[in-house]
Design a protein around this motif. Structure first.
Motif, short mmCIF file in Angstrom:
data_model
loop_
_atom_site.label_atom_id
_atom_site.label_comp_id
_atom_site.label_asym_id
_atom_site.label_seq_id
_atom_site.Cartn_x
_atom_site.Cartn_y
_atom_site.Cartn_z
N VAL A 142 -4.30 17.09 -6.29
CA VAL A 142 -4.25 16.09 -7.37
C VAL A 142 -3.79 14.75 -6.81
N LEU A 143 -2.73 14.78 -6.00
CA LEU A 143 -2.17 13.55 -5.44
C LEU A 143 -3.21 12.83 -4.57
N GLN A 144 -3.89 13.60 -3.72
CA GLN A 144 -4.87 12.99 -2.83
C GLN A 144 -6.01 12.36 -3.62
N VAL A 196 0.83 -1.21 0.00
CA VAL A 196 0.00 0.00 0.00
C VAL A 196 0.86 1.25 0.00
N LEU A 197 1.82 1.33 0.93
CA LEU A 197 2.58 2.57 1.12
C LEU A 197 3.56 2.83 -0.01
N ASP A 200 3.66 10.24 -0.98
CA ASP A 200 4.26 11.43 -0.39
C ASP A 200 5.02 12.27 -1.42
N SER A 201 4.70 12.08 -2.69
CA SER A 201 5.39 12.83 -3.73
C SER A 201 5.14 14.32 -3.58
N ARG A 202 6.21 15.11 -3.73
CA ARG A 202 6.09 16.56 -3.63
C ARG A 202 6.07 17.24 -5.00
N ALA A 203 6.21 16.43 -6.06
CA ALA A 203 6.22 16.99 -7.41
C ALA A 203 4.81 17.20 -7.94
#
Length: 628
Positions: A547-549, A183-184, A539-542
Motif C-alpha cells: 500500500v505504501l509503495q 521529497v524524503l 518509511d512508515s511501518r504502520a
C-alpha cells in the motif's frame, strides 16, 4: 587407437620432435612449454606488474570469503577458477590504480600507526592482549608472512585515507538539502481496505472438461525433465589418509622449530634524517653529527627522536617502530638491529628512506611449544600432505585408465575403487552428490551422453574428484493426467480466483473514483475493515508495504481535492484498495535536528560514493593496462 599412436611415434621425424622437446625441457624447464615461456607477470598497470602469485593469493582470498559467507548455500559454480581469476584481477587492477594515485598524493602510514592497528585487532589477541604467537600462526594459515601482511595492511590503510578524503570532499548544499527534504519528508494521507483472496478461491469450481482442456493446451508444462542415471567413482582426500610414524612427526617438529614463527623479535626505535632539497652534503652530515652528539651526551633517545626525526609518524612515539622478527624493515636496518645490544645506539644506517640511527629497546625470544602440544597439528598436517600426493597420483592414474575404458568398472577395479550409482539426475539438479555444475555439464555433453564415453576426471573443489558414465538416459515424456490432476486444479483455481479478485478490486476503484461509494460504504458492503493513515512517510511501518509503495507512486490529487483511488495485489495474493487523499511536501524546517543531520550525512555519503566511482573511472581511463 593407442596402438596407432604408438606406431606413429616410432618414425625418425617423431623421434626428432621428441628429442627437441627433451632438450627444451632440459634447457628451459617444463614451464617453457606449459606456461608459454614462463612469463612472470599476468598483467601490467601503468608499468607495474601483477605477478601470478599475487593473482593466485587474491583468488584464494575470494574463495575463502565466498565459502565463509555462503556456507552450505554456496553454489559450486561460484568457485569456478576462471570466474574467480577474472574478478580477482579486476580488483587488483583497481587497487593498484588507487595505490598509484595515493603515492602521487604523498599519502603514507607510519610504522607506529601500523603497529597500533595490528595490536588492536581482536583476532590477534588472547585475554585482551596482543599475542605474537597467535599473530604469526594466523598469518601462516592464511598464507602471509608478517612482512607481507604489514605491507598489505599498510596499503589498506592508505586506500582508506583516499576513500575518506574523497567522501569528505563533497557535501550537500542548502538547496540540495531542501530539495531532498521536500521529497524524503513528504507526507501522504491514505485510506485503504483489504479484499482477501480466500473467498474467491473457495468460490471457484473446476470441471473435468476444464481440467482436460487445460492439460491438452499446456502439455509442455507436464513433461518429465530429462534425466540420466550415472555410474560414478569418487576420490577424496580422506580416502588416502594414513597413520604417520613418530620419526616423521619428530622431523616435522624440528623443521617447525626452525621456522620464522619462533625467531627472536626486536623492538626498534629510530631517528630518520632525510636530506632537504637544497641541503649540501656538509650541512646534512653536520645535522647527523648533532643528533649523535646529543645521544652521546646522554640525552634520551625518545626526546631526540621527537625533536630531530624526519619521520613524523614515529617521532611522536619516541621513534618507536614496533617489533620485527627480521623481516619488517629494509635489510640494512635488520642487519644493524641484529648486531645491537638492547639500549645500544647504532652508527648511521643508510636506506632508500634516508639515514637511520637505531636503538633496540626490547628483545624477546618466542618460547616454542612442546612436541606433545603440537603433535595433533603436526600429525594432521603430515597426513594431509601425504594424502594429497597419493590422491593426485591416483587421479592421474584414473585419468589414464578411464580415458580408454568403455565403462568405469574396469578402472575402479584396477584402482580398488567402488562404482556407485546415482538416482536420476536432471540438467537443473540442485542437490545430491552429483549436483555440481561441472558434473552436469559433463553428464549431458555429447561425448558422455550420446557417445557413451567416460567423462574426464572432474575436480569439484575440496580435494574431491569424480568421473561419471551414463548408465541410463531418460528423455522427457508427458506425465499421465492423473499424476498432474491436483497441480492443474490448483493452477486453474488460483488463476480464476485472482482474475475475479482483480475484477472486484477494479470495480471498487471505479466506484471510489466516481464518488459512487465511499471507502467506508465499500468496506461495509464487503464486510471488511478499512483503515486510515494520516501523514504517512516513505518509511512508515504502520502501513502495509504494498500500500505504501503504491500510494507514494501515485500523483498528488488535483486542485479539487478529489482523492485518487487504485489497487495493488500484495505478496499474499490479497487485493489492497486504497485512496490517496492528501499530499504535503516535506521541508527542511519540519525535520528534527537529528533527522537533518542524518539527511546531510546521507546525501554527503551518496555524493562521496559517486565521486569515488568517478575518480576510479578517471584513473582507469588514463591508465595503461595490459593483460598478458
Amino acid at each position: 587407437m593407442l596402438q596407432d599412436i604408438r606406431k606413429t611415434t616410432q618414425g625418425t621425424a617423431a623421434k626428432v620432435v621428441v628429442g627437441l622437446i627433451v632438450i627444451s625441457f632440459a634447457l628451459f624447464g617444463i614451464e617453457s612449454i606449459l606456461l608459454g615461456g614462463g612469463g612472470s607477470t599476468v598483467a601490467e598497470v601503468n608499468g607495474e606488474a601483477v605477478s601470478p602469485v599475487e593473482l593466485q593469493q587474491a583468488v584464494d582470498t575470494q574463495r575463502r570469503q565466498l565459502i565463509a559467507m555462503m556456507g552450505e548455500n554456496l553454489d559450486p559454480a561460484m568457485l569456478d577458477e576462471q570466474r574467480l581469476s577474472a574478478q580477482a584481477l579486476e580488483g587488483i587492477v583497481s587497487r593498484k590504480l588507487l595505490m598509484q594515485s595515493a603515492r602521487e598524493m604523498g599519502l603514507t602510514v607510519s610504522e607506529a600507526e601500523l603497529g597500533a592497528v595490528i595490536a588492536g585487532m581482536e583476532q590477534f589477541q588472547l585475554d585482551g592482549e596482543f599475542s605474537p604467537e597467535m599473530y604469526k600462526s594466523l598469518l601462516a594459515s592464511a598464507g602471509f608472512t608478517p612482512a607481507s601482511f604489514k605491507s598489505a595492511l599498510r596499503d589498506d590503510l592508505i586506500l582508506g585515507q583516499v576513500r575518506a578524503g574523497l567522501a569528505g570532499s563533497d557535501f550537500a548544499t542548502p538547496a540540495e538539502l531542501a530539495l531532498a527534504a521536500k521529497v524524503l519528508a513528504e507526507q501522504r494521507d491514505i485510506r485503504y481496505l483489504t479484499l482477501p483472496l480466500a473467498p474467491y478461491l473457495e468460490a471457484v469450481e473446476v470441471s473435468e472438461a476444464d481440467l482436460e482442456a487445460f492439460y491438452r493446451d499446456n502439455e509442455s508444462r507436464f513433461m518429465t525433465p530429462e534425466s540420466v542415471v550415472l555410474d560414478y567413482v569418487e576420490l577424496t582426500l580422506d580416502d588416502f589418509r594414513q597413520p604417520v610414524d613418530d620419526a616423521a612427526l619428530q622431523e616435522e617438529y624440528r623443521i617447525r622449530l626452525d621456522s620464522y614463527q619462533y625467531q627472536t623479535e626486536n623492538r626498534v626505535s629510530h631517528i630518520l634524517l632525510q636530506r632537504g632539497g637544497g641541503e649540501s652534503d656538509a650541512d646534512f652530515a653536520a645535522r647527523i653529527e648533532v643528533v649523535r652528539g646529543e645521544l652521546a651526551a646522554g640525552k634520551a633517545f625518545a626526546e631526540v627522536a621527537a625533536e630531530r626525526s624526519d619521520d613524523v609518524g614515529s617521532a611522536g612515539n619516541g621513534g618507536d617502530l614496533g617489533f620485527s622478527a627480521g623481516d619488517a624493515f629494509p635489510p640494512e636496518m635488520e642487519e644493524a638491529v641484529a648486531a645491537l645490544e638492547v639500549n645500544a645506539i647504532s652508527d648511521p644506517v643508510e636506506t632508500d628512506a634516508g639515514t637511520h640511527i637505531l636503538m633496540v629497546t626490547e628483545r624477546r625470544d618466542s618460547d616454542p611449544p612442546s612436541f606433545e602440544e603440537l603433535r595433533a597439528e603436526l600429525e594432521a598436517s603430515l597426513q594431509e600432505r601425504e594424502a594429497r600426493v597419493a590422491l593426485l597420483l591416483a587421479v592421474e592414474e584414473l585419468r589414464d585408465i578411464a580415458f580408454t575404458a568403455d565403462s568405469l568398472r574396469a578402472p575402479a577395479q584396477e584402482l580398488g575403487l567402488q562404482v556407485q550409482r546415482s538416482e536420476p539426475v536432471t540438467r537443473e539438479q540442485r542437490d545430491g552428490p552429483l549436483a555440481d555444475p561441472a558434473v552436469l555439464r559433463a553428464a549431458f555433453s555429447e561425448d558422455v551422453l550420446e557417445l557413451g564415453h567416460n567423462s574426464e576426471v572432474l575436480e569439484l573443489g575440496g580435494d574431491r574428484f569424480v568421473a561419471v558414465h551414463v548408465q541410463e538416459h531418460n528423455k522427457p515424456a508427458l506425465q499421465p493426467l492423473d499424476d498432474v490432476r491436483d497441480e492443474i486444479v490448483r493452477s486453474l483455481t488460483r488463476e480464476r480466483a485472482r482474475a475475479a479478485l482483480e475484477s472486484a478490486a477494479a470495480q471498487a476503484v471505479a466506484q471510489l473514483q466516481s464518488g459512487e461509494q465511499s471507502i467506508e460504504a465499500l468496506a461495509t458492503r464487503e464486510n471488511v475493515e478499512w483503515q486510515v493513515e494520516l501523514g504517512a512517510l516513505r518509511d512508515s511501518r504502520a502501513v502495509p508495504p504494498a500500500v505504501l509503495q503504491r500510494a507514494f507512486s501515485l500523483p498528488a490529487p488535483t486542485a479539487d481535492d478529489s482523492p485518487i483511488a487504485d489497487y495493488v495485489i500484495d505478496a499474499s495474493g490479497d487485493a489492497r484498495v486504497l485512496q490517496l487523499v492528501r499530499v504535503q511536501a516535506g521541508s527542511l524546517a519540519s525535520l528534527a535536528p537529528e533527522q537533518e543531520s542524518g539527511l546531510r550525512q546521507r546525501i554527503g555519503s551518496e555524493f562521496g560514493a559517486l565521486l569515488q566511482v568517478e575518480h576510479e573511472q578517471g584513473l582507469r581511463a588514463d591508465a595503461d593496462i595490459t593483460v598478458l
